[in-house]
Structures are given as structure tokens and as C-alpha cells.
Design a protein around this motif. Structure first.
Motif, PDB file in Angstrom:
ATOM      1  N   THR A  10       0.826  -1.204   0.000  1.00  0.00           N
ATOM      2  CA  THR A  10       0.000   0.000   0.000  1.00  0.00           C
ATOM      3  C   THR A  10       0.858   1.252   0.000  1.00  0.00           C
ATOM      4  O   THR A  10       1.977   1.264   0.513  1.00  0.00           O
ATOM      5  CB  THR A  10      -0.921   0.033   1.226  1.00  0.00           C
ATOM      6  N   ARG A  11       0.294   2.305  -0.582  1.00  0.00           N
ATOM      7  CA  ARG A  11       0.911   3.627  -0.558  1.00  0.00           C
ATOM      8  C   ARG A  11      -0.045   4.581   0.142  1.00  0.00           C
ATOM      9  O   ARG A  11      -1.203   4.730  -0.281  1.00  0.00           O
ATOM     10  CB  ARG A  11       1.194   4.130  -1.980  1.00  0.00           C
ATOM     11  N   ARG A  12       0.444   5.189   1.186  1.00  0.00           N
ATOM     12  CA  ARG A  12      -0.373   6.120   1.955  1.00  0.00           C
ATOM     13  C   ARG A  12      -0.514   7.441   1.202  1.00  0.00           C
ATOM     14  O   ARG A  12       0.484   8.085   0.864  1.00  0.00           O
ATOM     15  CB  ARG A  12       0.263   6.370   3.321  1.00  0.00           C
ATOM     16  N   MET A  13      -1.721   7.821   0.908  1.00  0.00           N
ATOM     17  CA  MET A  13      -1.968   9.113   0.275  1.00  0.00           C
ATOM     18  C   MET A  13      -1.710  10.226   1.285  1.00  0.00           C
ATOM     19  O   MET A  13      -1.885  10.028   2.496  1.00  0.00           O
ATOM     20  CB  MET A  13      -3.405   9.186  -0.254  1.00  0.00           C
ATOM     21  N   GLU A  14      -1.277  11.361   0.805  1.00  0.00           N
ATOM     22  CA  GLU A  14      -0.883  12.451   1.695  1.00  0.00           C
ATOM     23  C   GLU A  14      -2.058  12.903   2.554  1.00  0.00           C
ATOM     24  O   GLU A  14      -3.157  13.164   2.057  1.00  0.00           O
ATOM     25  CB  GLU A  14      -0.359  13.644   0.891  1.00  0.00           C
ATOM     26  N   GLY A  24      11.736  -8.888  -4.908  1.00  0.00           N
ATOM     27  CA  GLY A  24      11.153  -9.101  -6.234  1.00  0.00           C
ATOM     28  C   GLY A  24       9.770  -9.730  -6.157  1.00  0.00           C
ATOM     29  O   GLY A  24       8.916  -9.252  -5.424  1.00  0.00           O
ATOM     30  N   PHE A  25       9.531 -10.798  -6.915  1.00  0.00           N
ATOM     31  CA  PHE A  25       8.220 -11.429  -7.078  1.00  0.00           C
ATOM     32  C   PHE A  25       7.282 -10.462  -7.820  1.00  0.00           C
ATOM     33  O   PHE A  25       7.665  -9.358  -8.180  1.00  0.00           O
ATOM     34  CB  PHE A  25       7.620 -11.847  -5.724  1.00  0.00           C
ATOM     35  N   ARG A  26       6.074 -10.889  -8.016  1.00  0.00           N
ATOM     36  CA  ARG A  26       5.088 -10.050  -8.705  1.00  0.00           C
ATOM     37  C   ARG A  26       4.442  -9.113  -7.686  1.00  0.00           C
ATOM     38  O   ARG A  26       3.739  -9.570  -6.779  1.00  0.00           O
ATOM     39  CB  ARG A  26       4.016 -10.912  -9.379  1.00  0.00           C
ATOM     40  N   GLN A  27       4.700  -7.831  -7.832  1.00  0.00           N
ATOM     41  CA  GLN A  27       4.222  -6.857  -6.857  1.00  0.00           C
ATOM     42  C   GLN A  27       3.337  -5.816  -7.525  1.00  0.00           C
ATOM     43  O   GLN A  27       3.542  -5.456  -8.681  1.00  0.00           O
ATOM     44  CB  GLN A  27       5.401  -6.158  -6.169  1.00  0.00           C
ATOM     45  N   VAL A  28       2.383  -5.333  -6.754  1.00  0.00           N
ATOM     46  CA  VAL A  28       1.510  -4.259  -7.219  1.00  0.00           C
ATOM     47  C   VAL A  28       1.147  -3.395  -6.016  1.00  0.00           C
ATOM     48  O   VAL A  28       1.117  -3.873  -4.873  1.00  0.00           O
ATOM     49  CB  VAL A  28       0.231  -4.828  -7.887  1.00  0.00           C
ATOM     50  N   ALA A  29       0.903  -2.118  -6.269  1.00  0.00           N
ATOM     51  CA  ALA A  29       0.572  -1.183  -5.192  1.00  0.00           C
ATOM     52  C   ALA A  29      -0.871  -0.715  -5.310  1.00  0.00           C
ATOM     53  O   ALA A  29      -1.423  -0.625  -6.413  1.00  0.00           O
ATOM     54  CB  ALA A  29       1.508   0.023  -5.242  1.00  0.00           C
ATOM     55  N   ILE A  30      -1.463  -0.440  -4.168  1.00  0.00           N
ATOM     56  CA  ILE A  30      -2.765   0.229  -4.144  1.00  0.00           C
ATOM     57  C   ILE A  30      -2.653   1.401  -3.173  1.00  0.00           C
ATOM     58  O   ILE A  30      -1.892   1.353  -2.203  1.00  0.00           O
ATOM     59  CB  ILE A  30      -3.912  -0.716  -3.727  1.00  0.00           C
ATOM     60  N   ASP A  31      -3.381   2.453  -3.440  1.00  0.00           N
ATOM     61  CA  ASP A  31      -3.359   3.646  -2.598  1.00  0.00           C
ATOM     62  C   ASP A  31      -4.484   3.574  -1.570  1.00  0.00           C
ATOM     63  O   ASP A  31      -5.546   3.000  -1.828  1.00  0.00           O
ATOM     64  CB  ASP A  31      -3.521   4.902  -3.448  1.00  0.00           C
ATOM     65  N   TYR A  32      -4.236   4.176  -0.429  1.00  0.00           N
ATOM     66  CA  TYR A  32      -5.275   4.245   0.594  1.00  0.00           C
ATOM     67  C   TYR A  32      -5.157   5.562   1.355  1.00  0.00           C
ATOM     68  O   TYR A  32      -4.087   6.167   1.414  1.00  0.00           O
ATOM     69  CB  TYR A  32      -5.172   3.070   1.575  1.00  0.00           C
ATOM     70  N   SER A  33      -6.262   5.983   1.901  1.00  0.00           N
ATOM     71  CA  SER A  33      -6.279   7.188   2.724  1.00  0.00           C
ATOM     72  C   SER A  33      -6.214   6.774   4.188  1.00  0.00           C
ATOM     73  O   SER A  33      -7.097   6.026   4.654  1.00  0.00           O
ATOM     74  CB  SER A  33      -7.555   8.001   2.477  1.00  0.00           C
ATOM     75  N   PRO A  34      -5.186   7.199   4.907  1.00  0.00           N
ATOM     76  CA  PRO A  34      -5.058   6.784   6.309  1.00  0.00           C
ATOM     77  C   PRO A  34      -6.153   7.406   7.176  1.00  0.00           C
ATOM     78  O   PRO A  34      -6.620   8.513   6.907  1.00  0.00           O
ATOM     79  CB  PRO A  34      -3.678   7.312   6.711  1.00  0.00           C
ATOM     80  N   ARG A  35      -6.556   6.677   8.176  1.00  0.00           N
ATOM     81  CA  ARG A  35      -7.508   7.200   9.150  1.00  0.00           C
ATOM     82  C   ARG A  35      -6.768   7.959  10.247  1.00  0.00           C
ATOM     83  O   ARG A  35      -5.547   7.884  10.367  1.00  0.00           O
ATOM     84  CB  ARG A  35      -8.284   6.058   9.801  1.00  0.00           C
ATOM     85  N   GLU A  36      -7.555   8.622  11.062  1.00  0.00           N
ATOM     86  CA  GLU A  36      -7.011   9.161  12.302  1.00  0.00           C
ATOM     87  C   GLU A  36      -6.730   7.999  13.242  1.00  0.00           C
ATOM     88  O   GLU A  36      -7.434   6.981  13.220  1.00  0.00           O
ATOM     89  CB  GLU A  36      -8.014  10.116  12.949  1.00  0.00           C
ATOM     90  N   ARG A  37      -5.703   8.133  14.047  1.00  0.00           N
ATOM     91  CA  ARG A  37      -5.418   7.109  15.050  1.00  0.00           C
ATOM     92  C   ARG A  37      -6.625   6.980  15.967  1.00  0.00           C
ATOM     93  O   ARG A  37      -7.147   7.980  16.466  1.00  0.00           O
ATOM     94  CB  ARG A  37      -4.171   7.491  15.842  1.00  0.00           C
ATOM     95  N   PHE A  38      -7.091   5.739  16.194  1.00  0.00           N
ATOM     96  CA  PHE A  38      -8.302   5.513  16.981  1.00  0.00           C
ATOM     97  C   PHE A  38      -8.138   5.993  18.418  1.00  0.00           C
ATOM     98  O   PHE A  38      -9.011   6.658  18.977  1.00  0.00           O
ATOM     99  CB  PHE A  38      -8.672   4.019  16.969  1.00  0.00           C
TER     100      PHE A  38
END
Length: 324
Positions: free
Chosen positions: A124-128, A191-205
Motif C-alpha cells: 500500500t501507498r499512503r496518500m498524503e 522481487g516477485f510479482r508486486q503491485v501497489a494500491i493507494d489508501y487514505s489513512p484514518r485518524e489514530r483511533f
């Protein structure tokens, strides 16, 4: 190929003083995982918590057959707790995530969907997050920029330890026993087969972040020195440049002395001494970082010790459980 119902997903969650978050995370994870056509398990790795985290996890384990705990003998650090859970996990894939709910459980569905497409690693990639302080956002961006320029890795900005790893990757990962772990770098390197998805982080609970400035700097240095020798190459290049400059300055000083044109200057002398002295200390410090890593690695100490667990895994026998 196994039917989906016969496959299992392991959710690995490092825990350090997260007593106020565990129950909420468990409820959300159960809601998400129960909607997927796979068996699942939750592996909470207690990394030497000083609050009631472990007792809460044990209570959950007694009431729910999907919950397991691994208690480490002390606080080894987030990366080592994460490795312990991944090493022991039995699932056909494992998803690692933090306990503070900043990694949204609903993103797991997207991770699993990419896994079903045949990818070995879904990271995952954390969106700003605009709500974060400007300094924290800037230093995070600088970390990835510096790491990418000083190493052979290319990590996208915002890459997190929220990822899915297939069983073949987990088997390979279990053989890595470096003294200083930088998991997001190691997974990229593998290596291996990798892919990224973006997500919007939440506030810390609940609670406060465990990553203070000191830990962030240490984490950055670990990442850079684990995957790059360019700082050492830069030192060698700088040393060569200074040596060439000295080849010009030394004859100039000697000629000035012989013809009697020496001009005494305390200020310029002190500036030169302070500058080159500081530069030498910086160089020695960088070299010392690499030497210290070699010394620690040469000792071949176990990466972690497990004090107690209710988890039964074919990936670790009793002798290993005591030794690690």
C-alpha cells in the motif's frame, strides 16, 4: 488449485501498548474478513507491552477461535515483532497491519482482490494526509527521496508496512535474518510479482504514536545503510577531492613561506580546523554505522525470543520457539 474455502488468510498485527485499540480493531477486522470466502486468523504479536494489551488479547483468544497471540520476551521493536508474526503464520497469504486503525481494515478487500489476480505482494501507498503537521509530511517525503537516491531501491512515497504477502514470499522472507530489519525495503528487494494500491489513512483511533523523532531518524538510517553503500562511496570521493585540493594548497603554502609572504590569520586557521575536523568526525561516524552493523551481524544473535504463545505452527518447532 485449492478452493477458496480451503485457503486461509493470516492477519499479523504487532502490538505495543495498544490496549485501547485492540477491541475496536478486532470488531472491524471480523466484519471485513467474515465477508470474504476464506478462512482467517488474527495473530497479535505483543512486543513487550507495559499496559493491558496482552491480557485483552488473551481474553479475545479465549472467546474467539480465530484469535492467537505471540508474546515476545521483551520489546524488540516493530519490525522484529512483525517478522515474528510473519515467520510463524500458517496462512496461504499474510496481511500485516498496525493496531491503531490508521490502516483501514476495509482496504483488505482490495488487497485480497489483487492477490486473487495472481500477485505475490500487494503493498500500500499512503496518500498524503493534509491533517498531518507540515514538518512530518515534509520529513516523510524527504526520507523516500534520500533513500531512493542513495540506494538501488525505488520505494514510492508513502509506502507502508500494510501489505499482503503470498505464501511463496513468506517462505522466502523467513530465511532473511539480518541484524537490522527494514521490511518495506526487503520486500521490494526480494522481487516477485508486486503491485501497489493507494489508501487514505484514518485518524489514530486512540493513544499516541510510538514513532517519535528519534525513532524516525533511526528508522531512516537503518533503511539507508541496509540498502546502500553510496555514503561510503561519497566519503571516498570527497576524500579524493580534498586530496587534490591539498596538492595545490601545500605547494602554495611552501612557496609563500620561502618568499616571506606568510600572513598569519587566526580566524582562517580556526575555520579550517573546525571545518575539516567536523568533516572527519562525520566521515568516521558514517563508517562507524556500517562497522557497527557488521559487528552485530557477525554475532548471529536470534532476532527475537518468544515467551509464550497459543499459536501452533509447523513453521517453528519447540527448539526454535525457545531459541528465537
Amino acid at each position: 488449485m485449492q478452493a477458496k474455502a480451503n485457503k486461509k488468510i493470516s492477519i499479523v498485527i504487532p502490538v505495543y501498548n495498544e490496549a485501547s485499540n485492540i477491541q475496536a480493531l478486532f470488531i472491524e477486522l471480523t466484519s471485513v474478513l467474515s465477508g470474504l470466502p476464506y478462512a482467517y486468523e488474527f495473530i497479535f504479536v505483543d512486543d513487550g507491552s507495559r499496559d493491558q494489551s496482552l491480557s485483552i488479547i488473551k481474553q479475545l483468544a479465549e472467546a474467539n477461535s480465530h484469535v492467537y497471540y505471540i508474546e515476545l520476551s521483551r520489546n524488540f521493536g516493530h519490525q522484529y515483532a512483525l517478522k515474528a508474526g510473519l515467520d510463524l503464520s500458517n496462512g496461504d497469504c499474510a496481511i500485516s497491519m498496525d493496531c491503531d486503525l490508521q490502516h483501514p481494515p476495509e482496504v483488505i478487500k482490495s488487497l485480497v482482490a489483487k492477490w486473487e489476480e495472481g500477485f505475490d505482494v500487494v503493498y500500500t501507498r499512503r496518500m498524503e494526509d493534509k491533517n498531518l503537521p507540515w514538518l512530518k509530511r515534509k520529513t516523510s517525503s524527504m526520507f523516500y527521496t534520500i533513500l531512493n537516491r542513495l540506494s538501488d531501491l525505488q520505494l514510492e512515497n508513502g509506502t507502508a508496512d500494510f501489505r499482503l504477502m503470498n505464501r511463496n514470499v513468506l517462505n522466502a522472507f523467513s530465511h532473511l535474518n539480518e541484524s537490522e530489519f527494514f521490511i518495506r525495503g526487503l520486500i521490494k528487494w526480494a522481487g516477485f510479482r508486486q503491485v501497489a494500491i493507494d489508501y487514505s489513512p484514518r485518524e489514530r483511533f486512540s493513544g499516541d504514536s510510538k514513532y517519535n523523532l528519534k525513532k524516525m531518524i533511526s528508522f531512516a538510517l537503518r533503511g539507508i545503510t541496509s540498502f546502500s553503500v553510496k555514503p561510503l562511496q561519497m566519503i571516498a570521493s570527497l576524500g579524493m577531492i580534498l586530496f587534490l585540493i591539498s596538492l595545490i594548497l601545500v605547494p602554495y603554502a611552501l612557496i609563500s613561506f620561502l618568499i616571506g609572504r606568510v600572513v598569519s590569520g587566526w580566524t582562517s586557521l580556526m575555520i579550517s580546523v573546525i571545518f575539516f575536523g567536523s568533516l572527519q568526525l562525520l566521515m568516521m561516524g558514517i563508517i562507524g554505522l556500517y562497522i557497527s552493523k557488521l559487528v552485530i551481524q557477525s554475532k548471529q544473535r536470534p532476532l527475537y525470543f518468544i515467551r509464550e504463545t497459543n499459536y501452533s505452527s509447523p513453521n517453528i518447532n519447540e527448539r526454535e520457539r525457545i531459541a528465537r
